[in-house]
Design a protein around this motif. Sequence first.
Motif, PDB file in Angstrom:
ATOM      1  N   ARG A 232       0.820  -1.206   0.000  1.00  0.00           N
ATOM      2  CA  ARG A 232       0.000   0.000   0.000  1.00  0.00           C
ATOM      3  C   ARG A 232       0.861   1.266   0.000  1.00  0.00           C
ATOM      4  O   ARG A 232       0.548   2.256  -0.668  1.00  0.00           O
ATOM      5  CB  ARG A 232      -0.917   0.005   1.224  1.00  0.00           C
ATOM      6  N   ILE A 233       1.942   1.252   0.759  1.00  0.00           N
ATOM      7  CA  ILE A 233       2.830   2.423   0.794  1.00  0.00           C
ATOM      8  C   ILE A 233       3.482   2.640  -0.570  1.00  0.00           C
ATOM      9  O   ILE A 233       3.567   3.764  -1.064  1.00  0.00           O
ATOM     10  CB  ILE A 233       3.896   2.257   1.893  1.00  0.00           C
ATOM     11  N   LEU A 234       3.935   1.549  -1.194  1.00  0.00           N
ATOM     12  CA  LEU A 234       4.519   1.667  -2.530  1.00  0.00           C
ATOM     13  C   LEU A 234       3.491   2.184  -3.532  1.00  0.00           C
ATOM     14  O   LEU A 234       3.805   3.016  -4.395  1.00  0.00           O
ATOM     15  CB  LEU A 234       5.063   0.311  -2.977  1.00  0.00           C
ATOM     16  N   GLU A 235       2.256   1.694  -3.417  1.00  0.00           N
ATOM     17  CA  GLU A 235       1.195   2.167  -4.305  1.00  0.00           C
ATOM     18  C   GLU A 235       0.990   3.674  -4.128  1.00  0.00           C
ATOM     19  O   GLU A 235       0.865   4.417  -5.118  1.00  0.00           O
ATOM     20  CB  GLU A 235      -0.110   1.442  -3.998  1.00  0.00           C
ATOM     21  N   PHE A 236       0.979   4.135  -2.900  1.00  0.00           N
ATOM     22  CA  PHE A 236       0.733   5.546  -2.626  1.00  0.00           C
ATOM     23  C   PHE A 236       1.849   6.423  -3.176  1.00  0.00           C
ATOM     24  O   PHE A 236       1.597   7.456  -3.801  1.00  0.00           O
ATOM     25  CB  PHE A 236       0.597   5.740  -1.114  1.00  0.00           C
ATOM     26  N   VAL A 237       3.095   6.016  -2.961  1.00  0.00           N
ATOM     27  CA  VAL A 237       4.246   6.833  -3.359  1.00  0.00           C
ATOM     28  C   VAL A 237       4.482   6.803  -4.864  1.00  0.00           C
ATOM     29  O   VAL A 237       4.912   7.791  -5.454  1.00  0.00           O
ATOM     30  CB  VAL A 237       5.516   6.369  -2.606  1.00  0.00           C
ATOM     31  N   ILE A 238       4.155   5.691  -5.502  1.00  0.00           N
ATOM     32  CA  ILE A 238       4.419   5.562  -6.935  1.00  0.00           C
ATOM     33  C   ILE A 238       3.183   5.872  -7.779  1.00  0.00           C
ATOM     34  O   ILE A 238       3.266   6.609  -8.762  1.00  0.00           O
ATOM     35  CB  ILE A 238       4.926   4.139  -7.273  1.00  0.00           C
TER      36      ILE A 238
ATOM     37  N   ASN B 277      -0.262   6.889  -6.757  1.00  0.00           N
ATOM     38  CA  ASN B 277      -1.385   7.741  -6.382  1.00  0.00           C
ATOM     39  C   ASN B 277      -1.457   8.983  -7.281  1.00  0.00           C
ATOM     40  O   ASN B 277      -0.487   9.741  -7.375  1.00  0.00           O
ATOM     41  CB  ASN B 277      -1.252   8.166  -4.915  1.00  0.00           C
ATOM     42  N   PRO B 278      -2.600   9.216  -7.945  1.00  0.00           N
ATOM     43  CA  PRO B 278      -2.677  10.328  -8.902  1.00  0.00           C
ATOM     44  C   PRO B 278      -2.916  11.689  -8.265  1.00  0.00           C
ATOM     45  O   PRO B 278      -2.818  12.715  -8.949  1.00  0.00           O
ATOM     46  CB  PRO B 278      -3.877   9.930  -9.775  1.00  0.00           C
TER      47      PRO B 278
END
Length: 327
Positions: free
Chosen positions: A230-236, A238-239
């Motif tokens: 989830r953290i990787l998704e947010f940092v990479i 997230n629009p």
Amino acid sequence: MLNRTAEALFWIGRYLERAENHARLIDVYYHSQQDEYLKSEELAADQHSDKWKRMVEALGSRASFEQVYGHYKEQTVFFYITLDRDNPNSLVSCINHARDNLRTLREQAPTEMWEVLNGFYLWLREQRSDGVLKESPHQFLSQIKNWCNMFYGCAYSVMPRQNEWYFIECGRYLERAENTLRILHAVQPSLAANAASSSESYMYLQAVLKSMSGYQAYRRVYADSISVERILEFVILNPSFPRSVHYAFHQLIEHIRSLELNDKSLKIAHERIVRQISKLIAELDCIEVAELTCETKDELTNRLLQSCSWIGSELGKTFFLVGEVSA
């Protein structure tokens, strides 16, 4: 607009963004170091050295540091990345480079922008690392961030939305994407070493979030759902988070598209750059959260870093007097 003017504006954006990013990262990392010292006074000296080494690696200057200093100690690392004029990537060097570029545009750039940036440099060059460490690194680094935000706020308020503005913003968002990717790349060894412990991996990625002022924003999106993926998704991906890779690429392409060009050859090269960035954004849009593991993240960040290098190079060949731009 002259090529050298476009190049100067582009690098003003890059250097200011780089300085702010460095201040954020140093602030979070320095104080997390102090917490570790208090919790584990028995930690070996070589382990402390490794932690400062990762700090230098995150700022992309390990080889030059070792050539000059050799050993990783708190005082030397802090001086090297903040106030060392011989380090082209230090805070004071970044602000000096940005100031020199803006000085060449004094007759074209708004006076307010020069006053802010010149005042920033004059304040920064008077600082001393021993005094900063003795008093409060956090206060010093917060002031760096405030100066950078003051400059961008001034530019946002007074600059006409023409090519000059778009080149500053192109430099800003290309640098932001690259900085985020370099930070993720720098923590990869720690994530790999703690792959079996999700709590340890989370600790490092939490520091990444805090260095981007993204911890509270992350919790608003995911509440108590905390995981490496989830953290990787947010940092990479997230629009809407302003410091995510996806957001930076989206802003970059918008500002490149906004450039007003009359020369046909420039338009062709410009369209090629836009297509390449569009492909990157489409690739990010197609990535599933389940695909973002520590292993795949490193492969993805390497590929995106190469793309950032290509974009910078193509912008240099297309718009600037010097054939190629390098960080």
